[in-house]
Design a protein around this motif. Structure first.
Motif, mmCIF file in Angstrom:
data_model
loop_
_atom_site.group_PDB
_atom_site.id
_atom_site.type_symbol
_atom_site.label_atom_id
_atom_site.label_comp_id
_atom_site.label_asym_id
_atom_site.label_seq_id
_atom_site.Cartn_x
_atom_site.Cartn_y
_atom_site.Cartn_z
ATOM 1 N N THR A 56 37.176 46.102 48.614
ATOM 2 C CA THR A 56 38.206 46.329 47.610
ATOM 3 C C THR A 56 37.626 47.131 46.455
ATOM 4 N N ARG A 57 38.481 47.599 45.568
ATOM 5 C CA ARG A 57 38.025 48.370 44.419
ATOM 6 C C ARG A 57 37.332 47.450 43.414
ATOM 7 N N PRO A 58 36.391 47.987 42.635
ATOM 8 C CA PRO A 58 35.696 47.157 41.648
ATOM 9 C C PRO A 58 36.660 46.534 40.639
ATOM 10 N N ASP A 59 36.224 45.444 40.014
ATOM 11 C CA ASP A 59 37.018 44.797 38.972
ATOM 12 C C ASP A 59 37.411 45.828 37.914
ATOM 13 N N ALA A 60 38.637 45.706 37.426
ATOM 14 C CA ALA A 60 39.165 46.692 36.473
ATOM 15 C C ALA A 60 39.677 45.987 35.223
ATOM 16 N N ALA A 94 42.108 44.722 32.371
ATOM 17 C CA ALA A 94 43.542 44.438 32.389
ATOM 18 C C ALA A 94 43.911 43.577 31.195
ATOM 19 N N GLY A 95 45.193 43.628 30.819
ATOM 20 C CA GLY A 95 45.683 42.797 29.725
ATOM 21 C C GLY A 95 45.297 43.339 28.359
ATOM 22 N N ARG A 96 45.756 42.643 27.332
ATOM 23 C CA ARG A 96 45.489 43.095 25.971
ATOM 24 C C ARG A 96 44.004 43.050 25.640
ATOM 25 N N GLY A 97 43.298 42.071 26.188
ATOM 26 C CA GLY A 97 41.866 41.953 25.916
ATOM 27 C C GLY A 97 41.017 42.916 26.717
ATOM 28 N N ARG A 98 41.659 43.593 27.699
ATOM 29 C CA ARG A 98 40.969 44.573 28.560
ATOM 30 C C ARG A 98 39.730 43.963 29.228
ATOM 31 N N ARG A 99 39.831 42.691 29.583
ATOM 32 C CA ARG A 99 38.709 42.078 30.292
ATOM 33 C C ARG A 99 38.777 42.461 31.760
ATOM 34 N N LEU A 100 37.611 42.437 32.416
ATOM 35 C CA LEU A 100 37.550 42.830 33.812
ATOM 36 C C LEU A 100 38.199 41.765 34.690
ATOM 37 N N VAL A 101 39.067 42.224 35.589
ATOM 38 C CA VAL A 101 39.807 41.319 36.473
ATOM 39 C C VAL A 101 39.634 41.790 37.913
ATOM 40 N N ALA A 102 39.393 40.830 38.812
ATOM 41 C CA ALA A 102 39.264 41.152 40.234
ATOM 42 C C ALA A 102 40.616 41.557 40.807
ATOM 43 N N SER A 103 40.613 42.375 41.840
ATOM 44 C CA SER A 103 41.850 42.807 42.482
ATOM 45 C C SER A 103 42.520 41.618 43.169
ATOM 46 N N PRO A 104 43.843 41.695 43.401
ATOM 47 C CA PRO A 104 44.522 40.623 44.132
ATOM 48 C C PRO A 104 43.912 40.350 45.498
ATOM 49 N N VAL A 105 43.474 41.392 46.201
ATOM 50 C CA VAL A 105 42.844 41.188 47.507
ATOM 51 C C VAL A 105 41.508 40.465 47.359
ATOM 52 N N ALA A 106 40.734 40.818 46.337
ATOM 53 C CA ALA A 106 39.462 40.126 46.101
ATOM 54 C C ALA A 106 39.693 38.648 45.810
ATOM 55 N N GLU A 107 40.694 38.349 44.992
ATOM 56 C CA GLU A 107 40.996 36.959 44.662
ATOM 57 C C GLU A 107 41.393 36.173 45.910
ATOM 58 N N ARG A 108 42.215 36.773 46.759
ATOM 59 C CA ARG A 108 42.643 36.080 47.986
ATOM 60 C C ARG A 108 41.467 35.863 48.929
ATOM 61 N N ALA A 109 40.590 36.853 49.037
ATOM 62 C CA ALA A 109 39.422 36.722 49.916
ATOM 63 C C ALA A 109 38.483 35.633 49.417
ATOM 64 N N GLU A 110 38.310 35.581 48.111
ATOM 65 C CA GLU A 110 37.432 34.545 47.542
ATOM 66 C C GLU A 110 37.996 33.152 47.780
ATOM 67 N N GLU A 111 39.325 33.026 47.690
ATOM 68 C CA GLU A 111 39.967 31.743 47.999
ATOM 69 C C GLU A 111 39.692 31.329 49.442
ATOM 70 N N ALA A 112 39.668 32.310 50.328
ATOM 71 C CA ALA A 112 39.455 32.032 51.746
ATOM 72 C C ALA A 112 37.972 31.942 52.122
ATOM 73 N N GLY A 113 37.095 32.135 51.143
ATOM 74 C CA GLY A 113 35.659 32.042 51.407
ATOM 75 C C GLY A 113 35.093 33.214 52.180
ATOM 76 N N ILE A 114 35.692 34.397 51.983
ATOM 77 C CA ILE A 114 35.258 35.598 52.710
ATOM 78 C C ILE A 114 34.396 36.457 51.797
ATOM 79 N N GLU A 115 33.375 37.070 52.366
ATOM 80 C CA GLU A 115 32.531 37.981 51.604
ATOM 81 C C GLU A 115 33.358 39.146 51.071
ATOM 82 N N VAL A 116 33.130 39.500 49.789
ATOM 83 C CA VAL A 116 33.871 40.590 49.145
ATOM 84 C C VAL A 116 32.902 41.701 48.760
ATOM 85 N N LEU A 117 33.188 42.906 49.213
ATOM 86 C CA LEU A 117 32.387 44.086 48.890
ATOM 87 C C LEU A 117 33.183 44.962 47.930
#
Length: 310
Positions: free
Chosen positions: A32-36, A38-61
């Motif tokens: 997936t694409r690197p964290d980008a 987002a939001g007013r604080g412009r903090r780095l946020v993982a992509s929706p696909v990265a979040e779903r993969a992490e929930e499933a315990g899958i390696e994320v590149l």
């Protein structure tokens, strides 16, 4: 098969879920694409696909570029049989394309060769297409030009926004992608070259593309509004400030308004076009939240003869 899934936005999550639920294939990792920011604080946020993969315990590149040597080395170590792709968002180099035995198979939201490019759903709506769909195809170095494994069709409804249509296609396409993986594994599915005729292009829709031209017919205005909703958002100007048109409705019986001319009643507001009027159902003034067109009109107190646009 052993799979490495590539995708980034929310629209790619249903396809990842379908592959995880199939029970037939192993999703060994996700790209997936690197964290980008987002939001007013412009903090780095993982992509929706990265979040779903992490929930499933899958390696994320998350390579900055898919040609990065470390990423390519890890991909070789995983040794996937196939890499299904949905809206990954980065150009894959030739060296990466050659790593999986069955290549990279993309789920694209159009009936190829129609609407090759980044924004097929938006362009299909803006062009007035009545039918669209999704296709799975083998990625080559050309723009969405590889041979096609399968398709599903979807009707474009008269009130569909690009967001509405893309959501339906994401779920219909998820089943298509899972079935494509099955067919590749058991050898029953062969990719067929795309026809040379019928090619159309769907480049990214930018903010200027989303500007409403009130001199065009009402149906064109309606298509631009629906095609650009939710992003980048159709817009015009009023008293020198930007006004987003969130939802509009063609009104064939109102033919008394010139292009851009406004007419406000107690419970509605109309704008003229190059043919008949459209009712402004929802708008968003600059710096404010969306509101009904009638509430906006009451607030600004439209004067006789005032218009939208330049």
């Amino acid at each position: 098969m052993k799979l490495v899934f590539a995708g980034t936005p929310e629209v790619a999550v249903p396809a990842l879920d379908a592959l995880l639920a199939s029970g037939r294939h192993e999703v060994a990792a996700v790209v997936t694409r690197p964290d980008a920011p987002a939001g007013r604080g412009r903090r780095l946020v993982a992509s929706p696909v990265a979040e779903r993969a992490e929930e499933a315990g899958i390696e994320v590149l998350k390579p900055v570029r898919p040609k990065d040597p470390d990423f390519l080395e890890r991909l070789r170590e995983i040794a996937p049989d196939c890499c299904p792709v949905v809206a990954y968002g980065a150009l894959l180099p030739r060296v990466a394309l050659g790593i999986p035995a069955h290549g990279w198979v993309n789920l694209h939201f159009s009936l190829l060769p129609a609407w090759r490019g980044a924004a097929p759903v938006q362009h299909a709506i803006m062009a007035g297409d009545e039918i669209t769909g999704a296709s799975t195809f083998l990625i080559e170095e050309g723009l969405d030009s590889g041979p096609v494994y399968g398709t599903v069709t979807e009707e474009i409804r008269p009130t569909d926004t690009s967001g509405d249509l893309l959501t339906r296609l994401a779920f219909a396409g998820a089943g298509l992608l899972a079935a494509t993986m099955d067919g590749i594994e058991d050898g029953t599915l062969k990719a067929v070259p795309q026809p040379a005729e019928g090619v159309s292009l769907a480049p990214k829709v930018n903010v200027e593309d989303a500007r409403v031209d009130w001199g065009t017919p009402a149906l064109r205005v309606d298509r631009v509004v629906r095609g650009c909703t939710p992003a980048p958002g159709a817009w015009t100007t009023f008293r020198g400030e930007r006004l987003k048109i969130v939802q509009a409705r063609p009104v064939p019986e109102r033919t008394d308004l010139t292009p851009g001319q406004l007419s406000a009643g107690k419970n509605n507001v109309y704008a003229g076009t190059g043919s008949y009027a459209v009712e402004l159902l929802w708008v968003q003034p600059q710096g404010k939240k969306p509101m009904s067109g009638a509430d906006w009109a009451r607030g600004v107190r439209i004067a006789a003869g005032e218009t939208l646009g330049d």
